[in-house]
Design an enzyme around this catalytic site. Structure first.
Site, mmCIF file in Angstrom:
data_model
loop_
_atom_site.group_PDB
_atom_site.id
_atom_site.type_symbol
_atom_site.label_atom_id
_atom_site.label_comp_id
_atom_site.label_asym_id
_atom_site.label_seq_id
_atom_site.Cartn_x
_atom_site.Cartn_y
_atom_site.Cartn_z
ATOM 1 N N CYS A 1 0.697 -1.255 0.063
ATOM 2 C CA CYS A 1 0.034 -0.021 -0.080
ATOM 3 C C CYS A 1 0.827 1.438 -0.075
ATOM 4 C CB CYS A 1 -0.915 -0.019 1.331
ATOM 5 S SG CYS A 1 -0.198 0.230 2.939
ATOM 6 N N ASP A 2 2.122 1.173 0.502
ATOM 7 C CA ASP A 2 3.050 2.336 0.565
ATOM 8 C C ASP A 2 3.176 2.941 -0.998
ATOM 9 O OD1 ASP A 2 3.510 0.330 2.355
ATOM 10 O OD2 ASP A 2 5.449 1.350 2.872
ATOM 11 N N ALA A 3 3.191 2.029 -1.968
ATOM 12 C CA ALA A 3 3.485 2.258 -3.388
ATOM 13 C C ALA A 3 2.429 3.412 -3.753
ATOM 14 C CB ALA A 3 3.482 1.053 -4.023
ATOM 15 N N TYR A 21 1.335 6.149 -2.413
ATOM 16 C CA TYR A 21 1.877 7.273 -2.273
ATOM 17 C C TYR A 21 3.300 7.583 -3.133
ATOM 18 C CZ TYR A 21 4.068 11.357 0.276
ATOM 19 O OH TYR A 21 4.570 12.756 0.629
#
Length: 317
Positions: free
Chosen positions: A165-167, A169
């Site tokens: 999920c960081d991707a 951003y």
């Protein structure tokens, strides 16, 4: 399109990346005394004072270690925003100086890894906020070349492009800004396609939160609730508010992102701790003694910025 790097060049770049990553994440044994000149009041002068104190410290301590890793890319986003908010150009100038040193290039060692594209947020923001006469094609050329290569990548059924999920951003806001710069909607189309794939795998429509990656899907907290990582969801709400800043007002995908941000913000507000912060595992706060600052900062940023966008302050005259 840039030529592929040789194995030797990739190895050298990997060594450099390891050295860059060693520059962050340290926690000094003696951080020094607590500041005595800050106020907890939610008033503009008090917030500005705290913002400038932190930004000044970052320039004093972190600027000598500036690099192109995703960790620093997030810092640059904050520094550019701090200049826009305070009117002090020093923070933006520091990021622009680094961009000039790097010849406005991204890391390109692990394509198509989203982390390596995170610095593109700063490059495109600096370009967009530059006076038209000072904008230079070279400032966005490398970022555009890498994004154009990304757009040709076929989906891999065995591995999502943005599988963590960081991707969300790191890369999507860069794609939306490139669409804003070029006027070409293909960047938004690609972003929407990949965003939906990641959301289908990692988003819980029940909890209105994102799992960090698919290894978390079946993990639970001590209280039996699903394990949702605080900073991971911080990355997502931070991305949502950035996307909405640059997505055209009439874009057909805009309602999707507004709904997602509103649903996540409501879920997060409902589980905020009594001290105003969140814990690392946000659905089981009693299992975590210490608050988690990075996720809490992202939530505050996203909610505050979205409220400001939806309810702008009257212009002073």
């Amino acid at each position: 399109m840039p030529a592929p790097k040789s194995d030797a060049a990739k190895a050298a770049a990997t060594v450099a990346c390891v050295a860059d990553q060693a520059s962050v994440g340290d926690a000094p044994d003696d951080p020094g005394p607590l500041a005595k000149d800050l106020s907890p009041k939610l008033e503009r002068p008090a917030i500005r004072s705290a913002m400038e104190k932190v930004a000044d410290w970052q320039l004093r301590v972190a600027e000598p270690k500036f690099n192109s890793q995703w960790t620093f890319a997030a810092l640059y986003d904050g520094l550019i925003a701090a200049s826009a908010t305070t009117g002090n150009p020093a923070y933006r100038d520091a990021v622009k100086h680094y961009a000039d040193q790097q010849h406005w290039t991204l890391i390109d060692n692990c394509f198509p890894k989203a982390d390596d594209m995170a610095l593109g947020k700063s490059y495109t923001e600096l370009y967009l906020t530059e006076a038209a006469a000072k904008q230079k094609p070279a400032q966005i050329a490398n970022t555009k070349a890498i994004l154009d290569r990304l757009l040709t990548r076929p989906d891999d059924p065995a591995k999502n492009l943005w599988w963590w999920c960081d991707a969300l951003y790191m890369a999507p806001p860069v794609l939306v800004r490139m669409a804003k710069i070029t006027g070409d909607h293909k960047y938004i189309d690609f972003m929407n396609h990949e965003w939906d794939i990641t959301t289908a795998d990692l988003y819980s429509p029940t909890e209105h939160l994102y799992f960090r990656d698919d290894s978390y899907l079946n993990q639970t907290e001590a209280n039996g609730k699903p394990l949702f990582w605080s900073r991971g969801n911080g990355w997502v709400v931070g991305a949502l508010v950035m996307i909405l800043q640059d997505l055209p007002a009439n874009d057909p995908s805009r309602p999707k992102f507004i709904t997602k941000l509103q649903d996540m913000a409501a879920a997060l507000a409902a589980i905020q701790g009594p001290d105003g912060l969140w814990r690392s595992g946000i659905l089981d706060p009693t299992s975590y003694d210490l608050p988690e600052i990075s996720g809490s900062a992202f939530y505050t940023y996203a909610m505050g910025l979205w409220h400001q966008q939806a309810h702008p302050r009257p212009q002073k005259v």
